[in-house]
Design a protein around this motif. Structure first.
Motif, PDB file in Angstrom:
ATOM      1  N   LYS A  45      16.115 -40.201 -62.012  1.00 21.93           N
ATOM      2  CA  LYS A  45      17.561 -40.422 -62.116  1.00 21.93           C
ATOM      3  C   LYS A  45      18.102 -40.131 -63.517  1.00 21.93           C
ATOM      4  O   LYS A  45      19.106 -39.420 -63.655  1.00 21.93           O
ATOM      5  CB  LYS A  45      17.893 -41.853 -61.686  1.00 21.93           C
ATOM      6  CG  LYS A  45      19.380 -42.125 -61.543  1.00 21.93           C
ATOM      7  CD  LYS A  45      19.613 -43.513 -60.959  1.00 21.93           C
ATOM      8  CE  LYS A  45      21.093 -43.762 -60.686  1.00 21.93           C
ATOM      9  NZ  LYS A  45      21.314 -45.085 -60.052  1.00 21.93           N
ATOM     10  N   GLY A  53      23.515 -36.351 -49.662  1.00 19.81           N
ATOM     11  CA  GLY A  53      22.529 -36.201 -50.729  1.00 19.81           C
ATOM     12  C   GLY A  53      22.719 -37.205 -51.843  1.00 19.81           C
ATOM     13  O   GLY A  53      23.613 -38.060 -51.806  1.00 19.81           O
ATOM     14  N   TYR A  54      21.892 -37.058 -52.845  1.00 20.55           N
ATOM     15  CA  TYR A  54      21.856 -37.958 -54.004  1.00 20.55           C
ATOM     16  C   TYR A  54      22.839 -37.423 -55.038  1.00 20.55           C
ATOM     17  O   TYR A  54      22.697 -36.298 -55.499  1.00 20.55           O
ATOM     18  CB  TYR A  54      20.427 -37.992 -54.544  1.00 20.55           C
ATOM     19  CG  TYR A  54      20.120 -39.105 -55.509  1.00 20.55           C
ATOM     20  CD1 TYR A  54      20.354 -40.438 -55.161  1.00 20.55           C
ATOM     21  CD2 TYR A  54      19.581 -38.840 -56.757  1.00 20.55           C
ATOM     22  CE1 TYR A  54      20.054 -41.468 -56.035  1.00 20.55           C
ATOM     23  CE2 TYR A  54      19.269 -39.858 -57.642  1.00 20.55           C
ATOM     24  CZ  TYR A  54      19.508 -41.170 -57.283  1.00 20.55           C
ATOM     25  OH  TYR A  54      19.207 -42.192 -58.151  1.00 20.55           O
ATOM     26  N   VAL A  81      23.851 -37.975 -58.320  1.00 21.97           N
ATOM     27  CA  VAL A  81      23.870 -38.200 -59.764  1.00 21.97           C
ATOM     28  C   VAL A  81      24.203 -36.939 -60.574  1.00 21.97           C
ATOM     29  O   VAL A  81      25.017 -36.984 -61.508  1.00 21.97           O
ATOM     30  CB  VAL A  81      22.529 -38.805 -60.236  1.00 21.97           C
ATOM     31  CG1 VAL A  81      22.486 -38.922 -61.760  1.00 21.97           C
ATOM     32  CG2 VAL A  81      22.318 -40.169 -59.600  1.00 21.97           C
ATOM     33  N   ASN A  95      16.805 -30.800 -52.952  1.00 25.26           N
ATOM     34  CA  ASN A  95      15.946 -31.982 -52.868  1.00 25.26           C
ATOM     35  C   ASN A  95      15.142 -31.923 -51.567  1.00 25.26           C
ATOM     36  O   ASN A  95      15.659 -32.200 -50.496  1.00 25.26           O
ATOM     37  CB  ASN A  95      16.826 -33.246 -52.918  1.00 25.26           C
ATOM     38  CG  ASN A  95      16.143 -34.503 -52.406  1.00 25.26           C
ATOM     39  OD1 ASN A  95      16.712 -35.254 -51.635  1.00 25.26           O
ATOM     40  ND2 ASN A  95      14.922 -34.722 -52.840  1.00 25.26           N
ATOM     41  N   ASN A 153      13.746 -34.059 -48.124  1.00 24.76           N
ATOM     42  CA  ASN A 153      15.114 -34.438 -48.433  1.00 24.76           C
ATOM     43  C   ASN A 153      15.427 -35.901 -48.138  1.00 24.76           C
ATOM     44  O   ASN A 153      14.970 -36.468 -47.162  1.00 24.76           O
ATOM     45  CB  ASN A 153      16.049 -33.541 -47.613  1.00 24.76           C
ATOM     46  CG  ASN A 153      17.506 -33.784 -47.908  1.00 24.76           C
ATOM     47  OD1 ASN A 153      18.198 -34.437 -47.149  1.00 24.76           O
ATOM     48  ND2 ASN A 153      17.971 -33.264 -49.026  1.00 24.76           N
ATOM     49  N   ASN A 154      16.224 -36.463 -49.015  1.00 23.61           N
ATOM     50  CA  ASN A 154      16.856 -37.759 -48.807  1.00 23.61           C
ATOM     51  C   ASN A 154      18.349 -37.492 -48.555  1.00 23.61           C
ATOM     52  O   ASN A 154      19.000 -36.905 -49.420  1.00 23.61           O
ATOM     53  CB  ASN A 154      16.681 -38.639 -50.038  1.00 23.61           C
ATOM     54  CG  ASN A 154      17.443 -39.950 -49.962  1.00 23.61           C
ATOM     55  OD1 ASN A 154      17.893 -40.365 -48.905  1.00 23.61           O
ATOM     56  ND2 ASN A 154      17.597 -40.609 -51.105  1.00 23.61           N
ATOM     57  N   PRO A 155      18.882 -37.818 -47.386  1.00 17.79           N
ATOM     58  CA  PRO A 155      18.346 -38.748 -46.392  1.00 17.79           C
ATOM     59  C   PRO A 155      17.733 -38.095 -45.152  1.00 17.79           C
ATOM     60  O   PRO A 155      17.214 -38.809 -44.293  1.00 17.79           O
ATOM     61  CB  PRO A 155      19.610 -39.501 -45.965  1.00 17.79           C
ATOM     62  CG  PRO A 155      20.672 -38.438 -45.988  1.00 17.79           C
ATOM     63  CD  PRO A 155      20.328 -37.571 -47.177  1.00 17.79           C
ATOM     64  N   ASP A 173      14.835 -31.466 -57.130  1.00 23.30           N
ATOM     65  CA  ASP A 173      14.464 -32.874 -57.233  1.00 23.30           C
ATOM     66  C   ASP A 173      13.396 -33.148 -56.179  1.00 23.30           C
ATOM     67  O   ASP A 173      13.673 -33.065 -54.978  1.00 23.30           O
ATOM     68  CB  ASP A 173      15.722 -33.716 -56.991  1.00 23.30           C
ATOM     69  CG  ASP A 173      15.512 -35.192 -57.220  1.00 23.30           C
ATOM     70  OD1 ASP A 173      14.555 -35.560 -57.913  1.00 23.30           O
ATOM     71  OD2 ASP A 173      16.338 -35.981 -56.715  1.00 23.30           O
ATOM     72  N   TRP A 209      25.292 -42.279 -42.818  1.00 23.79           N
ATOM     73  CA  TRP A 209      25.684 -41.046 -43.504  1.00 23.79           C
ATOM     74  C   TRP A 209      26.649 -40.288 -42.595  1.00 23.79           C
ATOM     75  O   TRP A 209      26.306 -39.930 -41.479  1.00 23.79           O
ATOM     76  CB  TRP A 209      24.459 -40.170 -43.805  1.00 23.79           C
ATOM     77  CG  TRP A 209      23.548 -40.785 -44.809  1.00 23.79           C
ATOM     78  CD1 TRP A 209      22.473 -41.600 -44.566  1.00 23.79           C
ATOM     79  CD2 TRP A 209      23.623 -40.665 -46.232  1.00 23.79           C
ATOM     80  NE1 TRP A 209      21.892 -41.989 -45.739  1.00 23.79           N
ATOM     81  CE2 TRP A 209      22.571 -41.434 -46.780  1.00 23.79           C
ATOM     82  CE3 TRP A 209      24.485 -39.980 -47.101  1.00 23.79           C
ATOM     83  CZ2 TRP A 209      22.355 -41.531 -48.155  1.00 23.79           C
ATOM     84  CZ3 TRP A 209      24.272 -40.073 -48.468  1.00 23.79           C
ATOM     85  CH2 TRP A 209      23.217 -40.837 -48.990  1.00 23.79           C
TER      86      TRP A 209
END
Length: 417
Positions: free
Chosen positions: A122, A145-146, A148, A192, A195-197, A224, A378
């Motif tokens: 992060k 997605g993430y 940040v 990513n 993948n998340n999520p 990531d 989501w």
């Protein structure tokens, strides 16, 4: 003074526009994770005698391996490890380069110039835009997605262009859908995988497409990869850096949080293009003084023992099998992912002759409040909920009990899809 009283002072007008300016703290919108937290608290209060099954937690349910813990204790007792680590120690960088070779078949990573530790992924995602983004520059992000990297792009006066991850494209971004005027203006693209999520995995062919696209438009790739070693059913761990040309266009972020049950330890690394790694190091040097050396040495021990991750992956694979079977028996169309500990499932449209679900969030709130099962909704690209197989369960018998209980609670209604 209360927060409300402070809102009437000069402090309220001093906040930066990036966090809301004079309106900071006055936003009445509730972030979805806060909604989940509140719904969980309410459900526990209303049904104190019923177990709340938490399938929303995005972190491992067990402690780090005993060997890693013992290594930390050993190194923490050494006087020479007490000081600032700055941009890291050679032992950890060498272990990271060797790990990339042994687990992901990544050749030619120079530990001196192409690896740098981070205090988890992060902070690395938060710092990288400072090396690239000027006002008006664009970062391309995937949704869901993430966020940040995109958040800090906006902090710096940049813009975010989003690409949806859709089921019909195996939850991979359609790079051809990005307008050329966006692609030519973009500085960064965030990927990513696993993948998340969504739990989706990339392929070597997709990464090769990414490399070619990045070279065409001169975009820096930030991959990531905190779940990269958590793969199942014969899928070998895949690194972006293992694809020819990847190191020419980007870097990959690894973390021990998920793959080694080390979330709170805050240790990971950035690897790849030496100029990007150097720039990250310069920005990092002005943000932190490095992670505790003893933690770096314990992490190096972990990287040298990838069998630790293999055992963790076997547990998650087993849990995925149980959860997928249970949900599908109830009418869901759940597909076991090839990586990560997330199961991304399309939300039903409602309950037969009963309640309708207008969104993933609506269904997720129903699960918490009516069934005491916590998930994460989501709705960025369709109505979905994310189950996590990091639920608390000590041993296989307890795993079976938890999944059986989920199935029992959901069996008294018929969902419509």
């Amino acid at each position: 003074m209360s927060i409300e009283q402070y809102q009437n002072t000069y402090i309220q007008n001093s906040f930066a526009d990036r966090i809301g300016g004079a309106n900071y703290g006055k936003d009445t919108n509730i972030y979805k994770f806060e909604k989940i937290k509140r719904a969980k608290a309410s459900a526990k209060k209303d049904f104190p005698d019923i177990e709340l099954i938490d399938m929303g937690v995005g972190e491992p349910d067990e402690m780090a391996d005993a060997g890693i813990v013992a290594k930390l204790a050993e190194e923490a007792a050494k006087e020479e490890n007490r000081g600032y680590a700055d941009n890291g120690i050679a032992d950890f960088k060498e272990a990271a380069a060797k790990y990339l070779k042994e687990v992901f078949n990544v050749d030619g990573i120079n530990p001196e110039t192409e690896v740098l530790h981070s205090i988890g992924s992060k902070p690395a995602l938060a710092m990288l835009p400072s090396a690239f983004i000027n006002p008006g520059d664009i970062t391309i992000m995937t949704i869901p997605g993430y966020p940040v990297l995109g958040t800090h792009t906006k902090y710096l006066g940049g813009q975010v262009y989003t690409v949806e991850l859709k089921k019909e494209n195996n939850f991979l971004p359609d790079l051809s859908s990005i307008p050329e005027e966006i692609a030519y203006k973009a500085k960064l693209i965030y990927l990513n995988y696993p993948n998340n999520p969504t739990g989706a995995s990339a392929t070597p062919e997709f990464f090769a497409e990414v490399v070619a696209w990045a070279k065409k438009y001169n975009v820096v790739v930030i991959h990531d990869a905190p779940y990269a070693a958590l793969t199942y059913d014969g899928l070998k761990p895949l690194s972006f850096l293992s694809v020819p040309g990847a190191k020419d266009v980007g870097v990959e972020l690894h973390s021990l949080s998920k793959s080694y049950n080390m979330t709170g330890w805050r240790i990971g690394f950035v690897a790849g293009n030496p100029l990007i790694v150097k720039a990250f190091g310069d920005v990092k040097d002005n943000n932190d003084s490095g992670q505790f050396i003893a933690i770096q040495k314990a992490a190096a021990y972990g990287l040298a023992h990838p069998e630790i991750t293999e055992a963790i992956a076997a547990k998650y694979s087993r849990r995925h099998n149980l959860l997928v079977d249970a949900l599908n028996s109830l009418g869901f169309k759940a597909e076991k992912p090839k990586g990560s500990f997330f199961l991304y499932v399309e939300a039903p449209k409602g309950v037969k002759n009963g309640r309708r679900f207008e969104s993933g969030e609506d269904f997720s709130q129903y699960l918490i409040r009516e069934k005491l099962i916590s998930t994460v909704p989501w709705d960025d690209a369709g109505a979905f909920v994310r189950f996590s197989v990091t639920f608390i369960a000590k041993g296989e018998e307890e795993e079976l009990r938890v999944i059986s209980e989920i199935k029992r609670r959901l069996s008294d209604v018929e969902f419509e899809f």
